[in-house]
Design an enzyme around this catalytic site. Structure first.
Site, short mmCIF file in Angstrom:
data_model
loop_
_atom_site.label_atom_id
_atom_site.label_comp_id
_atom_site.label_asym_id
_atom_site.label_seq_id
_atom_site.Cartn_x
_atom_site.Cartn_y
_atom_site.Cartn_z
N GLY A 18 -2.04 10.21 4.54
CA GLY A 18 -1.86 9.16 3.79
C GLY A 18 0.05 8.89 3.95
O GLY A 18 0.77 9.75 4.12
N GLY A 48 1.54 6.00 1.79
CA GLY A 48 1.81 4.67 1.11
C GLY A 48 3.22 5.11 0.53
O GLY A 48 3.77 6.15 0.84
N LYS A 98 -4.81 10.42 -7.38
CA LYS A 98 -5.13 10.43 -8.52
C LYS A 98 -6.24 9.31 -8.70
O LYS A 98 -6.04 8.22 -8.10
CB LYS A 98 -3.89 9.90 -9.44
CG LYS A 98 -2.81 10.97 -9.60
CD LYS A 98 -1.56 10.30 -10.49
CE LYS A 98 -0.47 11.58 -10.61
NZ LYS A 98 0.71 11.17 -11.06
N LYS A 120 -4.88 9.49 -17.22
CA LYS A 120 -3.68 8.78 -17.80
C LYS A 120 -3.56 7.29 -17.36
O LYS A 120 -2.93 6.41 -18.16
CB LYS A 120 -2.41 9.38 -17.28
CG LYS A 120 -2.33 9.80 -15.82
CD LYS A 120 -1.18 8.84 -15.08
CE LYS A 120 -1.55 8.60 -13.82
NZ LYS A 120 0.11 8.44 -12.88
N LYS A 159 -2.81 -0.01 -4.84
CA LYS A 159 -4.15 -0.24 -5.33
C LYS A 159 -4.01 0.23 -6.82
O LYS A 159 -3.31 0.97 -7.01
CB LYS A 159 -5.02 0.80 -4.69
CG LYS A 159 -5.31 0.41 -3.34
CD LYS A 159 -6.34 -1.09 -3.27
CE LYS A 159 -6.43 -1.58 -2.02
NZ LYS A 159 -6.77 -2.77 -1.91
N1 LIG Z 1 2.93 5.51 -5.90
C1 LIG Z 1 3.21 6.42 -6.90
O1 LIG Z 1 4.04 6.17 -7.69
C2 LIG Z 1 2.25 7.63 -6.95
C3 LIG Z 1 2.87 8.74 -7.67
C4 LIG Z 1 1.78 9.60 -7.93
C5 LIG Z 1 0.67 9.81 -7.42
N2 LIG Z 1 -0.01 8.55 -6.53
C6 LIG Z 1 -1.15 8.74 -5.96
O2 LIG Z 1 -0.90 8.97 -4.73
C7 LIG Z 1 -2.32 8.26 -4.08
C8 LIG Z 1 -1.66 7.27 -2.98
O3 LIG Z 1 -0.83 6.30 -3.52
P1 LIG Z 1 0.47 5.67 -2.68
O4 LIG Z 1 1.20 5.24 -3.92
O5 LIG Z 1 0.92 6.57 -1.73
O6 LIG Z 1 -0.03 4.43 -1.99
P2 LIG Z 1 -0.03 3.10 -1.95
O7 LIG Z 1 -0.89 2.24 -3.14
O8 LIG Z 1 1.44 2.74 -1.78
O9 LIG Z 1 -0.33 2.25 -0.71
C9 LIG Z 1 -1.52 2.29 -0.12
C10 LIG Z 1 -2.05 3.05 1.19
O10 LIG Z 1 -3.29 2.76 1.59
C11 LIG Z 1 -3.50 2.81 2.85
N3 LIG Z 1 -4.70 2.00 3.08
C12 LIG Z 1 -4.97 0.82 2.92
N4 LIG Z 1 -6.20 0.46 3.44
C13 LIG Z 1 -6.72 1.68 3.75
C14 LIG Z 1 -7.94 2.08 4.41
N5 LIG Z 1 -8.96 1.28 4.51
N6 LIG Z 1 -8.31 3.55 4.75
C15 LIG Z 1 -7.17 4.36 4.59
N7 LIG Z 1 -5.85 3.99 4.06
C16 LIG Z 1 -5.64 2.48 3.75
C17 LIG Z 1 -2.19 1.79 3.10
O11 LIG Z 1 -1.62 1.89 4.65
C18 LIG Z 1 -1.13 2.49 2.37
O12 LIG Z 1 -0.63 3.81 3.05
C19 LIG Z 1 -3.13 7.54 -5.06
O13 LIG Z 1 -4.14 8.25 -5.51
C20 LIG Z 1 -2.04 7.55 -6.30
O14 LIG Z 1 -2.61 7.17 -7.39
C21 LIG Z 1 0.99 7.62 -6.51
#
Ligand SMILES: NC(=O)c1ccc[n+]([C@@H]2O[C@H](COP(=O)([O-])OP(=O)(O)OC[C@H]3O[C@@H](n4cnc5c(N)ncnc54)[C@H](O)[C@@H]3O)[C@@H](O)[C@H]2O)c1
Length: 375
Positions: free
Chosen positions: A32, A34, A143, A228, A321
């Site tokens: 991952g 994002g 999450k 949450k 998302k």
């Molecule tokens: N962003 C935060 O502050 C944060 C903090 C703690 C936990 N999280 C959790 O971490 C997890 C990842 O979130 P994030 O913030 O890194 O992602 P993000 O929402 O920033 O980005 C979306 C990601 O999904 C990818 N994506 C899009 N379409 C896809 C597909 N079909 N198949 C696979 N990947 C695809 C994108 O390339 C990108 O890497 C989530 O469960 C989120 O709840 C996020």
């Protein structure tokens, strides 16, 4: 991870022949990329460089995209050492190598960090079956698990079952952008039985600005990270209605209490103390003040509920998302199925607002029937 790293690599399907020799070094892959995935890679990469029991290189699997410039995201990350789309302006560490090929990204790793939006984990796991080392350890930072009527589907359990490997979780008050800037925060590692494995994860993620605490309650920790977001939606409604801080604090307290009760309903093993860890009260607070669920819910309330969450998500989050709306729908179904909706008035009301059955202002309406302020 020293001693353990030298001893638990004997039965891998596709590991190197010399892995069980003294001096074995763990290899970490991050699945991952994002915002949080990129920050996770940065944290881990700092430690793999500094700890002799790890290979320096950290592979980061990238869901390939073409940027507006025409360049592939993976190439841009490897050229600039920044995730220019999801975490611009932050150097990840030169030892982070972006890789768009999932099989290649995981094939040598014995420590797998899963950090994609939850909607994609199903396909990712299915395509990884038989491809990961059988002695690998996983940790999920994801999450937004599914809460099905027949029982919750913990993402850590799903990863374990699909791939035949143990899976811990890391959750906490962790807005990615703040940790990216190295502002102090903390997180909780939830583990099942093996304290030693938990300590390896703690070691891998801890930095001077990121404090990690292990807790033997994988269910409680993971459920906190999902539920949450429901409370954050309620907080966003309060913000959109300009209700002020007292109201928001009340909503947070009700929400935290419903989180605890819901977790215990699903898993009697869940511990009260878990809710006082970073994954509990701290994550609820930060998400209710800063997160994307709160932000979109605020816009939803400001628009009087006339623009859908889907529309607002697409407009406001540029590909990122939301989890809360899906989670609360699932939670609602579970509660309805069990005839328990009245015991969870905040969760029930959030869903009824999201689905258009109630106006956003219903979040603070007290009634005898829908007792939003239970004693
Ligand atoms: N962003 C935060 O502050 C944060 C903090 C703690 C936990 N999280 C959790 O971490 C997890 C990842 O979130 P994030 O913030 O890194 O992602 P993000 O929402 O920033 O980005 C979306 C990601 O999904 C990818 N994506 C899009 N379409 C896809 C597909 N079909 N198949 C696979 N990947 C695809 C994108 O390339 C990108 O890497 C989530 O469960 C989120 O709840 C996020």
């Amino acid at each position: 991870m020293g001693e353990n790293a030298t001893t638990h690599h004997t039965n891998s399907a596709n590991n190197g022949a010399n892995d069980n020799q003294i001096g074995f070094k763990s290899r970490v892959s991050v699945i991952g990329s994002g915002s949080w995935g990129s920050v996770a890679a940065k944290l881990v990469a700092f430690n793999t460089l500094n700890l002799s029991s790890f290979h320096d290189e950290v592979k980061m699997w990238v869901f390939e995209e073409t940027l507006q410039s025409g360049e592939k995201l993976t190439d841009a990350i490897n050229r600039t050492n920044e995730n220019v789309k999801y975490l611009p302006g932050i150097k990840l560490g030169k030892n982070v190598i972006a890789d768009p090929d999932l099989d290649n990204a995981v094939k040598d790793a014995n420590m797998l960090v899963f950090v994609t939006p939850h909607q994609f984990i199903d396909n990712i796991c299915k395509s990884l079956v038989g491809k990961v080392r059988s002695d690998a350890e996983a940790i999920s930072l994801i999450k937004g698990m599914e809460v099905k009527i027949e029982g919750p589907c913990l993402i850590s359990t799903y990863i374990s079952e699909q791939l035949g490997i143990n899976c811990s979780v890391l959750m906490g008050a962790n807005l990615a952008n703040e940790i990216a800037e190295e502002k102090f925060s903390e997180a909780t590692v939830g583990y099942r039985n093996n304290r030693e494995i938990a300590e390896q994860w703690v070691q891998l993620f801890t930095t001077p600005y990121f404090m990690v605490t292990p807790v033997q309650d994988v269910e409680g920790v993971e459920l906190c990270g999902t539920l949450k977001n429901v409370v954050a939606i309620a907080a966003g409604f309060v913000d959109g209605l300009d209700m002020g801080n007292n109201t928001k604090a009340a909503i947070i307290r009700f929400g935290l209490r419903e989180m605890r009760e819901f977790c215990k309903l699903l898993f009697s093993s869940v511990k009260d103390d878990t809710f006082f860890e970073s994954c509990g009260v701290a994550d609820v607070i930060t998400t209710c003040f800063g997160g994307r669920n709160r932000k979109v819910a605020e816009a939803f309330a400001r628009n009087g509920g006339k623009r859908s969450f889907d529309e607002l998500e697409a407009e406001m989050l540029q590909g990122q998302k939301l989890q809360g709306v899906t989670t609360v729908r699932e939670v609602y179904e579970v509660l309805r199925h069990r005839g328990l909706l009245e015991l969870f008035p905040l969760f029930a009301t959030v869903h009824e607002i999201c689905s258009g059955c109630l106006p956003p202002s219903a979040i603070v309406i007290y009634s005898e029937k829908k007792n939003i302020f239970p004693v």
